[in-house]
Write a protein that holds these residues in place. Structure first.
Motif, PDB file in Angstrom:
ATOM      1  N   THR A 264     -15.093  21.619  45.281  1.00 11.81           N
ATOM      2  CA  THR A 264     -14.759  20.729  46.383  1.00 11.81           C
ATOM      3  C   THR A 264     -15.949  20.615  47.316  1.00 11.81           C
ATOM      4  OG1 THR A 264     -12.421  21.356  46.264  1.00 11.81           O
ATOM      5  CG2 THR A 264     -13.173  20.322  48.298  1.00 11.81           C
ATOM      6  N   LYS A 265     -16.457  19.391  47.455  1.00 12.04           N
ATOM      7  CA  LYS A 265     -17.647  19.167  48.271  1.00 12.04           C
ATOM      8  C   LYS A 265     -17.255  18.721  49.677  1.00 12.04           C
ATOM      9  CE  LYS A 265     -20.682  18.013  44.397  1.00 12.04           C
ATOM     10  NZ  LYS A 265     -21.669  17.054  43.841  1.00 12.04           N
ATOM     11  N   PRO A 266     -18.176  18.851  50.621  1.00 13.21           N
ATOM     12  CA  PRO A 266     -17.874  18.428  51.990  1.00 13.21           C
ATOM     13  C   PRO A 266     -17.731  16.910  52.098  1.00 13.21           C
ATOM     14  CG  PRO A 266     -20.198  18.960  51.778  1.00 13.21           C
ATOM     15  CD  PRO A 266     -19.543  19.391  50.499  1.00 13.21           C
ATOM     16  N   VAL A 267     -17.016  16.480  53.120  1.00 16.01           N
ATOM     17  CA  VAL A 267     -16.929  15.059  53.430  1.00 16.01           C
ATOM     18  C   VAL A 267     -18.148  14.629  54.241  1.00 16.01           C
ATOM     19  CG1 VAL A 267     -15.522  13.277  54.569  1.00 16.01           C
ATOM     20  CG2 VAL A 267     -14.411  15.190  53.392  1.00 16.01           C
TER      21      VAL A 267
ATOM     22  N   TYR B 237     -21.041  26.024  51.716  1.00 20.30           N
ATOM     23  CA  TYR B 237     -21.145  24.584  51.487  1.00 20.30           C
ATOM     24  C   TYR B 237     -20.094  24.030  50.525  1.00 20.30           C
ATOM     25  CZ  TYR B 237     -23.675  26.466  47.459  1.00 20.30           C
ATOM     26  OH  TYR B 237     -24.028  27.190  46.349  1.00 20.30           O
ATOM     27  N   ARG B 238     -19.186  24.846  50.051  1.00 18.09           N
ATOM     28  CA  ARG B 238     -18.158  24.376  49.132  1.00 18.09           C
ATOM     29  C   ARG B 238     -16.853  25.100  49.427  1.00 18.09           C
ATOM     30  NH1 ARG B 238     -16.400  27.028  44.457  1.00 18.09           N
ATOM     31  NH2 ARG B 238     -16.917  29.236  44.550  1.00 18.09           N
ATOM     32  N   SER B 239     -15.775  24.575  48.883  1.00 21.67           N
ATOM     33  CA  SER B 239     -14.468  25.201  49.030  1.00 21.67           C
ATOM     34  C   SER B 239     -13.829  25.360  47.661  1.00 21.67           C
ATOM     35  CB  SER B 239     -13.563  24.352  49.928  1.00 21.67           C
ATOM     36  OG  SER B 239     -12.241  24.878  49.960  1.00 21.67           O
TER      37      SER B 239
ATOM     38  N   GLU C  78      -9.687  20.458  50.375  1.00 18.45           N
ATOM     39  CA  GLU C  78      -9.619  20.316  51.828  1.00 18.45           C
ATOM     40  C   GLU C  78     -10.775  19.445  52.299  1.00 18.45           C
ATOM     41  OE1 GLU C  78     -10.505  23.756  54.260  1.00 18.45           O
ATOM     42  OE2 GLU C  78     -11.448  24.775  52.570  1.00 18.45           O
ATOM     43  N   SER C  79     -10.608  18.860  53.475  1.00 19.71           N
ATOM     44  CA  SER C  79     -11.663  18.065  54.086  1.00 19.71           C
ATOM     45  C   SER C  79     -12.430  18.950  55.066  1.00 19.71           C
ATOM     46  CB  SER C  79     -11.065  16.863  54.831  1.00 19.71           C
ATOM     47  OG  SER C  79     -10.434  15.980  53.934  1.00 19.71           O
ATOM     48  N   PHE C  80     -13.729  19.044  54.866  1.00 15.93           N
ATOM     49  CA  PHE C  80     -14.539  19.874  55.745  1.00 15.93           C
ATOM     50  C   PHE C  80     -15.947  19.288  55.827  1.00 15.93           C
ATOM     51  CE2 PHE C  80     -15.260  21.466  51.517  1.00 15.93           C
ATOM     52  CZ  PHE C  80     -16.596  21.838  51.479  1.00 15.93           C
TER      53      PHE C  80
END
Length: 518
Positions: free
Chosen positions: A69-72, A111-113, A117-119
């Motif tokens: 999951t990458k950042p927005v 830098y990842r999740s 989620e939106s981060f």
């Protein structure tokens, strides 16, 4: 039944659309809020042409380039006000921040999740100055600086001062200090975090706090207790340490046929009790144990010491390389052909992915076990390596609760297990090796808890569970938290409860808040 199913699907669709619309509205509002205080060239959306290159520039493990999951958003602030604005805007719009200094986090959590989620990533790459004060032998170092940049600035200030941090020059200062940080002078001067005397923190309310303003518990917590849990540490004030004008390094490889098992068995008892000026670590790979040393003195002084205390290694004058401390930094990590300027290079090879785990040894491992390690585990085709760092001296003389880092008295050495595979590969065999080897080592390392080093972050030890109130569970956090911090975990959670009770700064292994009275 069919009608009920249709209604349920319709309801799910409506809720999903509403959730997506809400997320898009929040991110639009987040951008508007940021744009009021931060120049547009410092902000990157997923549609920005440079988004991927900016994100990937701080990724140090190729396995995290995909399937994550990458950042927005990515925010690259240049000053404290930009960081404050990012925190305030994030809180207002329910967008969490992950803070990246160098990107070496072993699980990539800066830098990842691992959850959808939106981060946003707050990348401190442009907050990286180092200000050395030779009059007071101190320095202010920004979190976005690398260890190499810090060492280079200190080396320019004079040949008699240094700093006791880690070996890898591309590691970011912020993450390194936040987990404790140790290197080739740990027996003489302890951890990097032991030498931090002040800091500047942006908390979850967007306030800019120094040591006094953040309070003694929070200042204690950020020096080894996963600093990103408590806010954004912008800068650290550190004491520099004294080194002689000449230091000596050596590399002595010993194969199994040459007696590596016997020498390594002996090393366990010798290395932690040598004079503090002498540090000898071991990199064990394949059928070779490579003994690497930094001695704060000349070869003439080192040789009789080695002859009397550790003759089994057979060190002689041909092994000695004399140089200044700053010259030893690239020599030890990058090799004999490197120069001091090489430690300013922020790029690394991305040819291999890796996985790491850690242990602490409090009782010497017997010769027969080392024979099995070499003969079985390290002889396998997909085997990795072990890095053994001796303790004793300064790091062990500090009380376990003086900082969050508790692995002090009684520790003989730390083990880091690592394995590597091609960047484009899955690494299944290599991952299996490290997990199986870690299981094999259980009887020979610390227990109750089985200790681990926070800077060698390992999600396989456990991850946070977020409750209905949006706050990470204190009890679930114990599973991994007490391995990293032992009895200091509860105090860390209480400090988190003081500075960030709503758990805004959160990731899979951030400290959960423990709020008094709740």
């Amino acid at each position: 039944m069919a009608m009920s199913r249709s209604l349920a699907l319709a309801f799910f669709f409506i809720c999903s659309v509403a959730s997506i619309s809400s997320t898009l509205a929040a991110t639009d509002s987040f951008l508007q809020c940021l744009s009021a205080s931060i120049p547009s060239q410092l902000l990157y959306t997923q549609s920005s042409p440079s988004f991927t290159s900016v994100l990937d520039a701080g990724i140090r493990n190729p396995k995290f380039l995909t399937n994550t999951t990458k950042p927005v958003w990515i925010i690259t602030p240049t000053n404290a006000s930009h960081v404050q604005a990012a925190v305030v805007c994030g809180r207002q719009n329910n967008v969490r921040l992950r803070i990246r200094s160098g990107g070496h986090d072993y699980e990539g959590l800066s830098y990842r999740s691992e959850r959808p989620e939106s981060f946003a990533v707050l990348d401190l790459v442009k907050i990286r100055s180092v200000r050395v004060d030779t009059a007071s032998n101190t320095a202010w170092v920004d979190s976005g600086a690398t260890l190499g940049e810090m060492y280079y600035a200190i080396g320019k200030a004079g040949s008699r001062v240094a700093f006791p941090g880690g070996l890898c020059p591309t590691v970011g200062v912020g993450g390194h200090f936040s987990g404790g940080g140790f290197g080739m002078m740990l027996r003489k001067y302890g951890l990097a975090a032991d030498n931090v005397v002040d800091a500047v923190l942006v908390d979850a309310k967007g306030r800019l706090l120094d040591r006094n303003a953040m309070g003694s518990d929070v200042f204690w917590a950020i020096r080894g207790g996963a600093g990103e849990s408590f806010g954004v540490v912008l800068s650290w004030k550190v004491n520099l340490v004294a080194v002689p004008p000449t230091v000596t390094v050596f590399n002595v490889p010993v194969t199994v046929r040459q007696g590596a098992v016997d020498v390594l068995t002996r090393w366990q008892d010798v290395a932690p009790v040598l004079p503090d000026d002498l540090f000898i670590r071991v990199v064990v790979q394949g059928q070779t144990a490579n003994f690497q040393s930094l001695y704060l003195g000349t070869c003439d002084a080192l040789l009789p010491l080695m002859q009397s205390r550790f003759p089994e290694l057979g060190v002689n004058r041909t092994h000695c390389k004399e140089m200044t401390w700053i010259q030893s930094v690239p020599y030890i990590y990058l090799g004999a052909s490197s120069t001091v300027e090489d430690i300013l290079n922020r790029t690394i090879s991305m040819d291999t992915s890796n996985k790491a785990k850690s242990d602490y040894v409090r009782k010497s491992i017997t010769k027969d076990v080392w024979t099995t390690i070499f003969g079985s585990w390290l002889a396998r085709p997909n085997a990795g390596l072990m890095i053994l760092d001796p303790y004793g001296g300064k790091i062990s003389s500090v009380a376990e609760n003086a900082t969050p880092f508790p692995h002090r008295g009684g520790v003989l050495y730390n083990i880091q297990y690592m394995n590597f595979w091609a960047a484009t590969g899955a690494g299944d065999a290599q991952k299996a090796w490290i997990r199986d080897f870690y299981a094999f080592m259980a009887p020979y390392v610390s227990s109750s808890p089985r200790e681990a080093y926070a800077n060698y972050r390992d999600n396989e030890l456990g991850v946070n569970v977020v409750g209905a109130g949006g706050v990470s569970s204190y009890d679930t956090g114990k599973v991994w938290g007490e391995k990293y911090f032992k009895g200091n975990y509860q105090r860390l959670a209480m400090a988190k409860g003081q500075i960030d009770p709503d758990d805004y700064f959160r990731n899979e292994q951030s400290i959960p808040p423990l709020v008094s009275g709740k």
